[in-house]
Scaffold this motif. Structure first.
Motif, mmCIF file in Angstrom:
data_model
loop_
_atom_site.group_PDB
_atom_site.id
_atom_site.type_symbol
_atom_site.label_atom_id
_atom_site.label_comp_id
_atom_site.label_asym_id
_atom_site.label_seq_id
_atom_site.Cartn_x
_atom_site.Cartn_y
_atom_site.Cartn_z
ATOM 1 N N GLN A 194 0.843 -1.200 0.000
ATOM 2 C CA GLN A 194 0.000 0.000 0.000
ATOM 3 C C GLN A 194 0.879 1.251 0.000
ATOM 4 O O GLN A 194 1.787 1.372 0.818
ATOM 5 C CB GLN A 194 -0.904 0.011 1.235
ATOM 6 N N ASP A 195 0.619 2.186 -0.917
ATOM 7 C CA ASP A 195 1.340 3.454 -0.914
ATOM 8 C C ASP A 195 1.143 4.164 0.418
ATOM 9 O O ASP A 195 0.065 4.095 1.031
ATOM 10 C CB ASP A 195 0.856 4.352 -2.051
ATOM 11 N N TRP A 196 2.180 4.884 0.850
ATOM 12 C CA TRP A 196 2.171 5.524 2.160
ATOM 13 C C TRP A 196 1.011 6.505 2.327
ATOM 14 O O TRP A 196 0.362 6.555 3.379
ATOM 15 C CB TRP A 196 3.501 6.236 2.401
ATOM 16 N N ASP A 197 0.734 7.299 1.305
ATOM 17 C CA ASP A 197 -0.304 8.325 1.417
ATOM 18 C C ASP A 197 -1.661 7.745 1.804
ATOM 19 O O ASP A 197 -2.466 8.418 2.454
ATOM 20 C CB ASP A 197 -0.442 9.084 0.094
ATOM 21 N N GLY A 198 -1.924 6.510 1.404
ATOM 22 C CA GLY A 198 -3.223 5.921 1.692
ATOM 23 C C GLY A 198 -3.191 4.803 2.703
ATOM 24 O O GLY A 198 -4.152 4.031 2.814
ATOM 25 N N ILE A 199 -2.106 4.719 3.486
ATOM 26 C CA ILE A 199 -1.933 3.524 4.315
ATOM 27 C C ILE A 199 -2.882 3.488 5.517
ATOM 28 O O ILE A 199 -3.423 2.428 5.854
ATOM 29 C CB ILE A 199 -0.451 3.358 4.736
ATOM 30 N N ILE A 200 -3.124 4.615 6.171
ATOM 31 C CA ILE A 200 -4.103 4.621 7.269
ATOM 32 C C ILE A 200 -5.535 4.521 6.731
ATOM 33 O O ILE A 200 -6.324 3.723 7.257
ATOM 34 C CB ILE A 200 -3.908 5.839 8.190
ATOM 35 N N PRO A 201 -5.894 5.272 5.693
ATOM 36 C CA PRO A 201 -7.230 5.067 5.121
ATOM 37 C C PRO A 201 -7.487 3.610 4.705
ATOM 38 O O PRO A 201 -8.605 3.106 4.868
ATOM 39 C CB PRO A 201 -7.241 5.995 3.902
ATOM 40 N N GLY A 202 -6.461 2.930 4.199
ATOM 41 C CA GLY A 202 -6.618 1.529 3.816
ATOM 42 C C GLY A 202 -6.925 0.637 5.008
ATOM 43 O O GLY A 202 -7.726 -0.300 4.913
ATOM 44 N N LEU A 203 -6.306 0.940 6.152
ATOM 45 C CA LEU A 203 -6.590 0.188 7.383
ATOM 46 C C LEU A 203 -8.022 0.434 7.836
ATOM 47 O O LEU A 203 -8.751 -0.509 8.163
ATOM 48 C CB LEU A 203 -5.607 0.598 8.486
ATOM 49 N N LEU A 204 -8.433 1.692 7.843
ATOM 50 C CA LEU A 204 -9.775 2.040 8.303
ATOM 51 C C LEU A 204 -10.851 1.478 7.365
ATOM 52 O O LEU A 204 -11.973 1.192 7.802
ATOM 53 C CB LEU A 204 -9.907 3.558 8.423
ATOM 54 N N ALA A 205 -10.494 1.315 6.092
ATOM 55 C CA ALA A 205 -11.427 0.742 5.116
ATOM 56 C C ALA A 205 -11.403 -0.786 5.121
ATOM 57 O O ALA A 205 -12.061 -1.418 4.299
ATOM 58 C CB ALA A 205 -11.100 1.261 3.726
ATOM 59 N N LYS A 206 -10.615 -1.368 6.031
ATOM 60 C CA LYS A 206 -10.517 -2.820 6.208
ATOM 61 C C LYS A 206 -9.906 -3.527 4.990
ATOM 62 O O LYS A 206 -10.202 -4.685 4.716
ATOM 63 C CB LYS A 206 -11.877 -3.427 6.562
ATOM 64 N N LYS A 207 -9.018 -2.801 4.309
ATOM 65 C CA LYS A 207 -8.255 -3.420 3.232
ATOM 66 C C LYS A 207 -7.257 -4.412 3.806
ATOM 67 O O LYS A 207 -6.856 -5.364 3.157
ATOM 68 C CB LYS A 207 -7.531 -2.333 2.422
ATOM 69 N N TYR A 208 -6.820 -4.155 5.033
ATOM 70 C CA TYR A 208 -5.946 -5.042 5.800
ATOM 71 C C TYR A 208 -6.247 -4.812 7.272
ATOM 72 O O TYR A 208 -7.022 -3.908 7.620
ATOM 73 C CB TYR A 208 -4.464 -4.787 5.478
ATOM 74 N N ASP A 209 -5.649 -5.630 8.132
ATOM 75 C CA ASP A 209 -5.991 -5.633 9.559
ATOM 76 C C ASP A 209 -5.002 -4.857 10.427
ATOM 77 O O ASP A 209 -5.327 -4.494 11.560
ATOM 78 C CB ASP A 209 -6.070 -7.073 10.069
ATOM 79 N N ALA A 210 -3.808 -4.638 9.921
ATOM 80 C CA ALA A 210 -2.772 -3.959 10.702
ATOM 81 C C ALA A 210 -1.765 -3.347 9.740
ATOM 82 O O ALA A 210 -1.666 -3.759 8.574
ATOM 83 C CB ALA A 210 -2.076 -4.943 11.640
ATOM 84 N N ILE A 211 -1.028 -2.364 10.223
ATOM 85 C CA ILE A 211 0.056 -1.745 9.453
ATOM 86 C C ILE A 211 1.368 -2.009 10.171
ATOM 87 O O ILE A 211 1.512 -1.698 11.356
ATOM 88 C CB ILE A 211 -0.132 -0.228 9.313
ATOM 89 N N ILE A 212 2.327 -2.596 9.454
ATOM 90 C CA ILE A 212 3.690 -2.746 9.976
ATOM 91 C C ILE A 212 4.597 -2.129 8.927
ATOM 92 O O ILE A 212 5.063 -2.786 8.006
ATOM 93 C CB ILE A 212 4.044 -4.217 10.247
ATOM 94 N N SER A 213 4.808 -0.829 9.048
ATOM 95 C CA SER A 213 5.503 -0.097 7.986
ATOM 96 C C SER A 213 6.275 1.090 8.545
ATOM 97 O O SER A 213 6.193 2.198 8.031
ATOM 98 C CB SER A 213 4.487 0.372 6.933
#
Length: 258
Positions: free
Chosen positions: A72-91
């Motif tokens: 996931q590109d950095w600019d959208g990494i938190i929105p992607g988490l909130l949209a349930k694209k994935y369950d956690a961010i390790i980045s």
């Protein structure tokens, strides 16, 4: 008597509802940027590799869950988490008060200071007077971006989608400095073929006001059970040597920090 029975039925229904809603984590999808070596990078095949990937896999193994990496590109990494694209961010995401308004975090899993890099022989003074008009490259929406914006408003801040783009502009002379994680600067700039022309300058930056408590696993606020799993797994891999094995593959220092 009827009221007692009704209360009992309602309590039983509520408990049953909670049990249904409780999630059993058998697999965890991990969002990773894939463009911040040595923490993460993307191979020509599309596979994402790096310290964050190996730590994610070690944590999933410790938690006995299947681990799936989602780039996931950095600019959208938190929105992607909130949209349930994935369950956690390790980045390599710093635990900061601003981000904690939107997501929750595990305990830290690393804490590497930020540094400035520049062409050899270029002076640096961390004063707004000196930095006035200086072109400083940072990755957009990072702790480094916030630090420069807050402390040196007279600097000419250049924001990039990835740190690698900033390194290229430093080499081309379009910017004077890059501010990034120490390990990223060493791996992505200093150790490269033409890296001998560049050096790290200034102190290591770790002030919690901008760089938080270190980098943690970002999780949706409602997933408290997953946060607890990650908290325990981080302590476990620190204790059983799995963390050190990953750390020593990439660094000659303890990335966990003090």
């Amino acid at each position: 008597m009827k009221n007692k029975v009704l209360v009992g039925v309602m309590a039983a229904c509520l408990m049953g509802s909670l049990q249904v809603q409780a999630k059993e984590w058998k697999s965890v999808r991990i969002g990773i940027e894939g463009a911040y070596p040595p923490f993460s990078w993307t191979e020509p095949s599309g596979e994402v590799k790096g310290f964050d990937v190996d730590i994610a896999n070690a944590l999933c193994e410790q938690m006995q869950v299947k681990c799936t990496i989602v780039k996931q590109d950095w600019d959208g990494i938190i929105p992607g988490l909130l949209a349930k694209k994935y369950d956690a961010i390790i980045s390599t995401m710093d635990i900061t008060p601003e981000r904690k308004k939107r997501v929750d975090f595990s305990a830290k899993y690393q804490h590497v200071p930020a540094r400035f890099a520049t062409k050899k022989g270029t002076p640096l003074e961390l004063t707004d007077t000196f930095m006035a008009g200086k072109k400083v490259g940072v990755q957009r929406a990072t702790s480094m971006d916030t630090y420069i914006t807050d402390n040196f408003p007279s600097a000419d801040i250049k924001r990039y989608g990835t740190a690698e783009e900033a390194y290229l502009d430093l080499k081309s002379g379009r910017i004077d400095y890059v501010l990034a994680d120490y390990a990223s600067l060493v791996d992505g700039l200093i150790k490269k073929e033409d890296g001998a022309n560049y050096e790290l300058v200034g102190p290591g930056l770790t002030d919690a006001r901008w760089f938080g408590e270190g980098a943690g696993v970002a999780i949706r606020k409602q997933d408290t059970d997953l946060k607890a799993m990650f908290d325990k797994a981080i302590l476990d891999i620190r204790a059983n040597g799995k963390y050190k094995a990953v750390n020593d593959k990439y660094f000659d220092f303890d990335a966990y920090g003090e």
